[in-house]
Design a protein around this motif. Structure first.
Motif, PDB file in Angstrom:
ATOM      1  N   TYR A   1       0.757  -1.288   0.404  1.00  0.00           N
ATOM      2  CA  TYR A   1       0.156   0.247  -0.273  1.00  0.00           C
ATOM      3  C   TYR A   1       0.771   1.223   0.129  1.00  0.00           C
ATOM      4  CZ  TYR A   1      -3.228  -3.400   1.421  1.00  0.00           C
ATOM      5  OH  TYR A   1      -3.826  -5.215   0.939  1.00  0.00           O
ATOM      6  N   GLU A   2       0.746   1.647  -1.099  1.00  0.00           N
ATOM      7  CA  GLU A   2       1.818   2.966  -1.659  1.00  0.00           C
ATOM      8  C   GLU A   2       2.817   3.172  -1.077  1.00  0.00           C
ATOM      9  OE1 GLU A   2      -1.409   5.643   1.761  1.00  0.00           O
ATOM     10  OE2 GLU A   2      -2.359   6.020   0.002  1.00  0.00           O
ATOM     11  N   PRO A   3       3.719   2.289  -1.843  1.00  0.00           N
ATOM     12  CA  PRO A   3       5.162   1.702  -1.903  1.00  0.00           C
ATOM     13  C   PRO A   3       5.771   2.744  -2.436  1.00  0.00           C
ATOM     14  CG  PRO A   3       4.618   0.440  -3.242  1.00  0.00           C
ATOM     15  CD  PRO A   3       2.863   1.479  -3.282  1.00  0.00           C
ATOM     16  N   PRO A   4       7.159   3.095  -2.379  1.00  0.00           N
ATOM     17  CA  PRO A   4       8.284   4.087  -2.471  1.00  0.00           C
ATOM     18  C   PRO A   4       8.067   3.531  -3.978  1.00  0.00           C
ATOM     19  CG  PRO A   4       8.871   3.081  -0.233  1.00  0.00           C
ATOM     20  CD  PRO A   4       7.725   1.737  -0.844  1.00  0.00           C
ATOM     21  N   GLY A   5       8.568   4.744  -4.686  1.00  0.00           N
ATOM     22  CA  GLY A   5       8.922   4.177  -5.940  1.00  0.00           C
ATOM     23  C   GLY A   5       9.938   3.695  -6.867  1.00  0.00           C
TER      24      GLY A   5
ATOM     25  N   ASP B   1      -0.252  10.976  -4.380  1.00  0.00           N
ATOM     26  CA  ASP B   1       0.799  10.281  -3.561  1.00  0.00           C
ATOM     27  C   ASP B   1       1.885  10.722  -3.749  1.00  0.00           C
ATOM     28  OD1 ASP B   1       2.356   9.076  -1.051  1.00  0.00           O
ATOM     29  OD2 ASP B   1       0.805   6.772  -1.688  1.00  0.00           O
ATOM     30  N   LEU B   2       2.802  11.398  -2.885  1.00  0.00           N
ATOM     31  CA  LEU B   2       4.089  11.743  -3.467  1.00  0.00           C
ATOM     32  C   LEU B   2       5.157  10.557  -3.637  1.00  0.00           C
ATOM     33  CD1 LEU B   2       6.484  13.258  -3.668  1.00  0.00           C
ATOM     34  CD2 LEU B   2       6.268  14.069  -1.198  1.00  0.00           C
ATOM     35  N   VAL B   3       4.727   9.540  -2.316  1.00  0.00           N
ATOM     36  CA  VAL B   3       6.025   8.606  -1.581  1.00  0.00           C
ATOM     37  C   VAL B   3       6.029   7.640  -2.972  1.00  0.00           C
ATOM     38  CG1 VAL B   3       6.366   6.610  -0.277  1.00  0.00           C
ATOM     39  CG2 VAL B   3       5.085   8.492   0.304  1.00  0.00           C
ATOM     40  N   PRO B   4       4.943   7.010  -3.755  1.00  0.00           N
ATOM     41  CA  PRO B   4       5.149   6.114  -4.695  1.00  0.00           C
ATOM     42  C   PRO B   4       5.340   6.787  -5.708  1.00  0.00           C
ATOM     43  CG  PRO B   4       2.889   6.254  -3.963  1.00  0.00           C
ATOM     44  CD  PRO B   4       3.316   7.320  -3.740  1.00  0.00           C
TER      45      PRO B   4
ATOM     46  N   ASP C   1       3.493   4.959 -15.612  1.00  0.00           N
ATOM     47  CA  ASP C   1       2.381   6.583 -14.392  1.00  0.00           C
ATOM     48  C   ASP C   1       2.619   6.950 -14.062  1.00  0.00           C
ATOM     49  OD1 ASP C   1       0.797   5.326 -16.565  1.00  0.00           O
ATOM     50  OD2 ASP C   1      -0.509   4.125 -15.209  1.00  0.00           O
ATOM     51  N   PHE C   2       4.043   7.058 -13.053  1.00  0.00           N
ATOM     52  CA  PHE C   2       4.031   7.627 -11.939  1.00  0.00           C
ATOM     53  C   PHE C   2       5.806   8.355 -12.257  1.00  0.00           C
ATOM     54  CE2 PHE C   2       1.074   4.312 -10.802  1.00  0.00           C
ATOM     55  CZ  PHE C   2       0.540   4.940  -9.914  1.00  0.00           C
ATOM     56  N   ASN C   3       5.791   8.379 -13.098  1.00  0.00           N
ATOM     57  CA  ASN C   3       6.516   8.799 -14.113  1.00  0.00           C
ATOM     58  C   ASN C   3       6.558  10.870 -13.707  1.00  0.00           C
ATOM     59  OD1 ASN C   3       4.617  10.095 -15.118  1.00  0.00           O
ATOM     60  ND2 ASN C   3       6.492   9.720 -17.737  1.00  0.00           N
ATOM     61  N   GLN C   4       5.989  11.869 -12.727  1.00  0.00           N
ATOM     62  CA  GLN C   4       6.617  12.722 -12.578  1.00  0.00           C
ATOM     63  C   GLN C   4       6.015  13.238 -11.413  1.00  0.00           C
ATOM     64  OE1 GLN C   4       3.827  15.861 -13.859  1.00  0.00           O
ATOM     65  NE2 GLN C   4       5.208  17.123 -15.070  1.00  0.00           N
ATOM     66  N   VAL C   5       6.548  13.909 -10.324  1.00  0.00           N
ATOM     67  CA  VAL C   5       5.706  14.406  -8.862  1.00  0.00           C
ATOM     68  C   VAL C   5       5.197  15.272  -9.351  1.00  0.00           C
ATOM     69  CG1 VAL C   5       6.289  15.314  -6.269  1.00  0.00           C
ATOM     70  CG2 VAL C   5       8.519  13.836  -7.355  1.00  0.00           C
ATOM     71  N   VAL C   6       3.946  15.012  -8.434  1.00  0.00           N
ATOM     72  CA  VAL C   6       2.618  15.841  -8.721  1.00  0.00           C
ATOM     73  C   VAL C   6       2.351  16.718  -7.869  1.00  0.00           C
ATOM     74  CG1 VAL C   6       0.352  16.035  -8.968  1.00  0.00           C
ATOM     75  CG2 VAL C   6       1.238  14.324 -10.632  1.00  0.00           C
ATOM     76  N   LEU C   7       2.937  18.392  -7.819  1.00  0.00           N
ATOM     77  CA  LEU C   7       2.556  19.069  -6.896  1.00  0.00           C
ATOM     78  C   LEU C   7       1.405  19.269  -6.433  1.00  0.00           C
ATOM     79  CD1 LEU C   7       6.234  21.387  -7.714  1.00  0.00           C
ATOM     80  CD2 LEU C   7       5.754  19.444  -5.904  1.00  0.00           C
ATOM     81  N   SER C   8       0.407  19.368  -5.355  1.00  0.00           N
ATOM     82  CA  SER C   8      -0.918  19.339  -4.965  1.00  0.00           C
ATOM     83  C   SER C   8      -0.722  19.752  -3.744  1.00  0.00           C
ATOM     84  CB  SER C   8      -1.701  18.120  -5.883  1.00  0.00           C
ATOM     85  OG  SER C   8      -1.764  16.820  -5.234  1.00  0.00           O
ATOM     86  N   LYS C   9      -1.968  20.127  -3.068  1.00  0.00           N
ATOM     87  CA  LYS C   9      -2.896  19.802  -2.249  1.00  0.00           C
ATOM     88  C   LYS C   9      -2.757  18.455  -1.016  1.00  0.00           C
ATOM     89  CE  LYS C   9      -5.915  22.492  -2.496  1.00  0.00           C
ATOM     90  NZ  LYS C   9      -7.296  23.482  -2.505  1.00  0.00           N
ATOM     91  N   SER C  10      -2.961  18.165  -1.991  1.00  0.00           N
ATOM     92  CA  SER C  10      -2.964  16.394  -1.304  1.00  0.00           C
ATOM     93  C   SER C  10      -2.077  15.579  -1.689  1.00  0.00           C
ATOM     94  CB  SER C  10      -4.603  15.924  -1.646  1.00  0.00           C
ATOM     95  OG  SER C  10      -3.982  15.433  -3.433  1.00  0.00           O
ATOM     96  N   MET C  11      -0.753  16.190  -1.808  1.00  0.00           N
ATOM     97  CA  MET C  11       0.528  15.175  -1.624  1.00  0.00           C
ATOM     98  C   MET C  11       0.903  14.396  -0.870  1.00  0.00           C
ATOM     99  SD  MET C  11       3.082  17.822  -2.529  1.00  0.00           S
ATOM    100  CE  MET C  11       4.321  16.635  -3.053  1.00  0.00           C
ATOM    101  N   LEU C  12       0.748  14.917   0.084  1.00  0.00           N
ATOM    102  CA  LEU C  12       0.962  14.479   1.784  1.00  0.00           C
ATOM    103  C   LEU C  12      -0.097  13.491   2.222  1.00  0.00           C
ATOM    104  CD1 LEU C  12       3.034  17.241   3.064  1.00  0.00           C
ATOM    105  CD2 LEU C  12       4.412  14.736   1.215  1.00  0.00           C
ATOM    106  N   SER C  13      -1.439  13.981   2.416  1.00  0.00           N
ATOM    107  CA  SER C  13      -1.892  13.567   3.088  1.00  0.00           C
ATOM    108  C   SER C  13      -3.054  12.130   2.244  1.00  0.00           C
ATOM    109  CB  SER C  13      -3.701  13.934   2.902  1.00  0.00           C
ATOM    110  OG  SER C  13      -3.894  15.176   1.902  1.00  0.00           O
TER     111      SER C  13
ATOM    112  N   ALA D   1      -1.433   8.798   3.683  1.00  0.00           N
ATOM    113  CA  ALA D   1      -2.103   8.238   5.236  1.00  0.00           C
ATOM    114  C   ALA D   1      -3.322   7.326   5.114  1.00  0.00           C
ATOM    115  CB  ALA D   1      -3.255   9.381   5.899  1.00  0.00           C
ATOM    116  N   ILE D   2      -3.065   5.738   5.275  1.00  0.00           N
ATOM    117  CA  ILE D   2      -2.926   4.269   5.852  1.00  0.00           C
ATOM    118  C   ILE D   2      -3.978   4.040   6.172  1.00  0.00           C
ATOM    119  CG2 ILE D   2      -1.965   3.956   7.719  1.00  0.00           C
ATOM    120  CD1 ILE D   2      -2.603   1.589   5.019  1.00  0.00           C
ATOM    121  N   PRO D   3      -5.392   5.855   7.539  1.00  0.00           N
ATOM    122  CA  PRO D   3      -6.124   5.136   8.025  1.00  0.00           C
ATOM    123  C   PRO D   3      -6.808   5.324   7.259  1.00  0.00           C
ATOM    124  CG  PRO D   3      -4.745   5.909   9.385  1.00  0.00           C
ATOM    125  CD  PRO D   3      -4.494   5.903   7.811  1.00  0.00           C
ATOM    126  N   ASP D   4      -6.907   6.121   6.005  1.00  0.00           N
ATOM    127  CA  ASP D   4      -7.539   6.911   4.883  1.00  0.00           C
ATOM    128  C   ASP D   4      -7.954   6.355   3.863  1.00  0.00           C
ATOM    129  OD1 ASP D   4      -8.083   9.531   6.493  1.00  0.00           O
ATOM    130  OD2 ASP D   4      -6.944   9.920   5.160  1.00  0.00           O
TER     131      ASP D   4
END
Length: 774
Positions: A370-374, A397-400, A514-526, A529-532
């Motif tokens: 779940y949401e592993p490093p890229g 999500d930023l991490v992948p 598909d994850f070939n760019q860091v997307v700068l958005s307000k939700s990139m960190l939130s 979260a694994i609970p969500d």
């Protein structure tokens, strides 16, 4: 310390050039290690750090960071440049997405959509041109595909890609999503819940670093249920809670509800975990393949260094404790159970590599990350893991998306944006702090940046960038990070699709490119979260009918009225400078109101005493406040006329009224209204303060107007004090003397008048803002 960071004699003794990349990396490594150790000490080791020795753990990261950021060519970039540059880059990315959507909409109207939409090569089905056009404008039930945006590596733009959604008619899709939702709870509970259960339910000591069960009775003893956390059919078989550089917390559990043995690996939660995250250089898997049973099959393949060190320790520890071997032995009642390895974030990456290492021994093993490093495995090996690894990523999500190549792309785009700025940095700073709607992106960006390719190339900054890029392109071909690492296995991308009432979530099949760019958005960190994510996966129903549009396809006009955006940015002034002026005036009003209430000089009271025989004498002068008073005294006791105010002055001390002084209704009301004026004023100031940081709706301004009007009224009613018995003529009950009192406003009274005026000004200002939004 400064001499050490600058080089010092120690490097000279070692024969190292203090300006070389290696020397800078050594100094940076020591500095970062010292900072982490200080953080650990300040947190009393609550955040970890006890295993940080600063003996090479950060070597690779420090060297790569020096190569990435500074190298031989220095680029003049300050922290303020980084702030405005990244904020502008986020807006540029948003403009590219809007442009791609607009082009797609125009193509659909011109029936050129076949040339605009790219079908993902990994998709199993093809959608007709007519159906693709329908995807744009018609919500559909159980649609087979959706249209998504993908970053274009060539021109830094976006293009539209058609992707397959998980289908309720596909048994594999339903099964994978069901299992991903079910096992996600283990990736969440390994963070804290497993240790809590072991401590409170099974008597594990607070300082214990592991949970063991007797290997001989582990098959017969069923008294270690996780029922206290809602997992009645799950038993805890083994757990490690020690967190070091190589060691990581994990647990082995038995899930009777789905007949599976679960290995759950914890993600990033300590300073040691952060250090492992930063060890992202690729290492060869040649020797690992020979040890775990692949033979030469893993030769030439590479893996994330930090994740590999953790996975090797997990593999050896699992072999050492023999729990899995016992659970899958011939005499075990669980020998036909499945084996599932799960983890979130760094734990997801460790779970992926661990599952790769365990697969020769357990061929039916499955892994959910779940949401592993890229950056975990190289391209070819990542593709070969699709049979048993499923990775789930949410939204932006930023991490992948963190890979060396993506970060370098982000850096180059950042430099490009900074070089294209055509106005001063302070003006850019003011512009980026104001929220920007999609409709205004192109217009607002054009006011700040030169068009791409039209910026002046004769500036010193552009020369630095050109030289920097040339050096980096040359060294990337030779560096350790030249091997690209990807997310292994199949990928499910869960995207938010806002509906008419609530947000829905659409899972579709993505691929590792598909994850070939860091997307700068307000939700990139939130989004990380694994609970969500657990809640979202459990809420997805592939059979559910819901309307969602992949894109907003209405024609976008450039002069659309600025819409409400609930983004909180301090001092961004989305309503202009009027709220700031109102806020300052109301703050002055609250100060004056408090002073008016507290000083002992609200009024000056003079008295004349007329005795029954007609004799008249001046009484004692008093400076009276709402809660205290001060007696007046003669300036010159030898020549003083108490009937003349110029001969009197207030004493230096205020004192509360004695208990024998009775307050009448007017005096009491004055006290109450003076307190209410402060309460109403504070509430109004809070609303005004928010209006300088976020766009407010009309009803909020109405509330502010009402509050300030109430503050104005209450402040005015404070002057009922002038009608109290203290300021009236009265007759002494014993002597019959007549006391003629006269009260005039003093300092506190003038404060109250000024506060009343300012409260009213704030109310009028709020009313003006209400009308402007009406």
């Amino acid at each position: 310390v400064i001499r050490y960071l600058r080089g010092g004699s120690r490097l000279k003794n070692l024969g190292l050039d203090r300006n070389s990349t290696h020397s800078k990396g050594k100094r940076l490594e020591s500095c970062l290690g010292g900072i982490l150790k200080c953080v650990s000490v300040l947190c009393c080791n609550k955040a970890g750090g006890h295993d940080l020795k600063n003996k090479g753990e950060l070597k690779d990261f420090a060297s790569n960071l020096m190569e990435f950021a500074n190298n031989d060519t220095k680029v003049d970039v300050t922290l303020s440049d980084m702030y405005v540059g990244l904020k502008m880059l986020a807006r540029v990315q948003g403009e590219r997405r809007v442009e791609a959507i607009r082009n797609l909409h125009k193509a659909s109207l011109n029936k050129d959509i076949e040339e605009t939409v790219v079908v993902d090569p990994g998709d199993y089905t093809k959608t007709s041109v007519t159906d693709r056009r329908a995807l744009l404008i018609t919500p559909a039930r159980n649609r087979n595909s959706i249209l998504t945006l993908k970053a274009n590596d060539e021109d830094e733009g976006f293009y539209v890609v058609e992707k397959n959604v998980l289908s309720p008619s596909n048994e594999d899709d339903v099964r994978i999503l069901k299992n991903a939702a079910h096992f996600s709870i283990y990736a969440q509970y390994i963070y804290f819940h497993v240790r809590d259960v072991a401590t409170m339910d099974f008597g594990l000591a607070e300082d214990s670093t592991s949970f063991f069960r007797d290997i001989e009775t582990i098959l017969e003893d069923h008294s270690y249920s996780m029922a206290s956390v809602g997992m009645e059919q799950t038993q805890l078989m083994h757990a490690n809670f020690f967190n070091g550089i190589c060691q990581t917390p994990y647990a082995i559990l038995l899930d009777g509800s789905v007949k599976s043995v679960v290995v759950a690996v914890r993600g990033t939660s300590s300073l040691e975990d952060w250090v492992v995250d930063l060890q992202y250089v690729p290492l060869p898997l040649d020797q690992v393949g020979k040890v775990v049973g692949y033979g030469p099959a893993l030769e030439g393949h590479h893996c994330h260094k930090g994740v590999l060190s953790r996975a090797k320790w997990l593999y050896n520890d699992i072999k050492k404790n023999r729990v899995l071997k016992r659970l899958f032995s011939d005499e075990s009642p669980y020998r036909n159970y499945d084996l599932t390895v799960v983890g979130h974030s760094l734990g997801g990456g460790c779970a992926q590599v661990l599952s790769l290492m365990l697969r020769p021994s357990y061929p039916t093993l499955k892994c959910f990350a779940y949401e592993p490093p890229g950056c975990i495995l190289d391209d070819k090996l990542a593709g070969e893991c699709e049979e048993f690894i499923t990775s789930i990523v949410r939204n932006d999500d930023l991490v992948p998306r963190i890979t060396q190549q993506n970060l370098e792309t982000l850096r180059d785009e950042f430099f490009d944006v900074v070089a294209r700025m055509k106005i001063s940095k302070i003006k850019v700073f003011q512009d980026v702090r104001v929220p920007c709607a999609d409709e205004d992106l192109q217009r607002r960006n054009a006011g700040v940046l030169y068009p791409k390719g039209q910026a002046s190339r004769d500036t010193p900054f552009y020369s630095q960038i050109r030289k920097f890029r040339t050096e980096r392109a040359e060294k990337n071909k030779q560096g350790e990070v030249s091997v690209k690492l990807y997310i292994p296995g199949k990928l499910i991308h869960v995207v938010d699709a806002p509906g008419s009432e609530t947000t829905k979530y659409v899972p579709y099949w993505a691929n590792r490119y598909d994850f070939n760019q860091v997307v700068l958005s307000k939700s990139m960190l939130s989004d990380h979260a694994i609970p969500d994510l657990v809640s979202i996966l459990k809420s997805i129903d592939l059979e559910e009918y819901h309307e969602h549009a992949t894109f907003q396809t209405s024609d976008v006009t450039e002069e659309t009225k600025y819409r409400f955006i609930g983004e909180f940015i301090c001092c961004s002034y989305p309503h202009g400078k009027v709220p700031l002026i109102l806020t300052l005036s109301s703050i002055i009003a609250i100060i004056l109101s408090i002073l008016s209430n507290q000083v002992c000089k609200f009024v000056t009271r003079t008295t004349t005493i007329v005795y029954p025989n007609g004799t008249t004498v001046p009484g004692t002068g008093v400076s009276a406040g709402l809660y205290s008073y001060a007696l007046q005294q003669c300036i010159n006791p030898n020549a003083c006329d108490r009937s003349d105010a110029e001969d009197l002055e207030d004493s230096k001390y205020c004192q509360p009224y004695p208990g024998i002084v009775e307050r009448d209704s007017n005096w009491t009301a004055s006290n109450v209204f003076s307190a209410l004026s402060v309460v109403f004023g504070v509430l109004g100031i809070v609303i005004l303060s928010f209006s300088t940081c976020t766009k407010m709706k009309r009803n909020k301004w109405i509330i502010g107007c009402v509050l300030f009007l109430m503050a104005t009224l209450s402040q005015g009613l404070q002057f009922l004090f002038l009608n109290s018995d203290l300021c009236k003529t009265w007759t002494h009950p014993i002597t019959g003397a007549l006391s003629i009192a006269d009260c005039s406003l003093s300092t506190g009274g003038y404060y109250g008048v000024s506060a009343t005026v300012l409260w009213f000004v704030s109310a009028v200002g709020c009313a003006h803002m209400t009308r402007s939004l009406g």
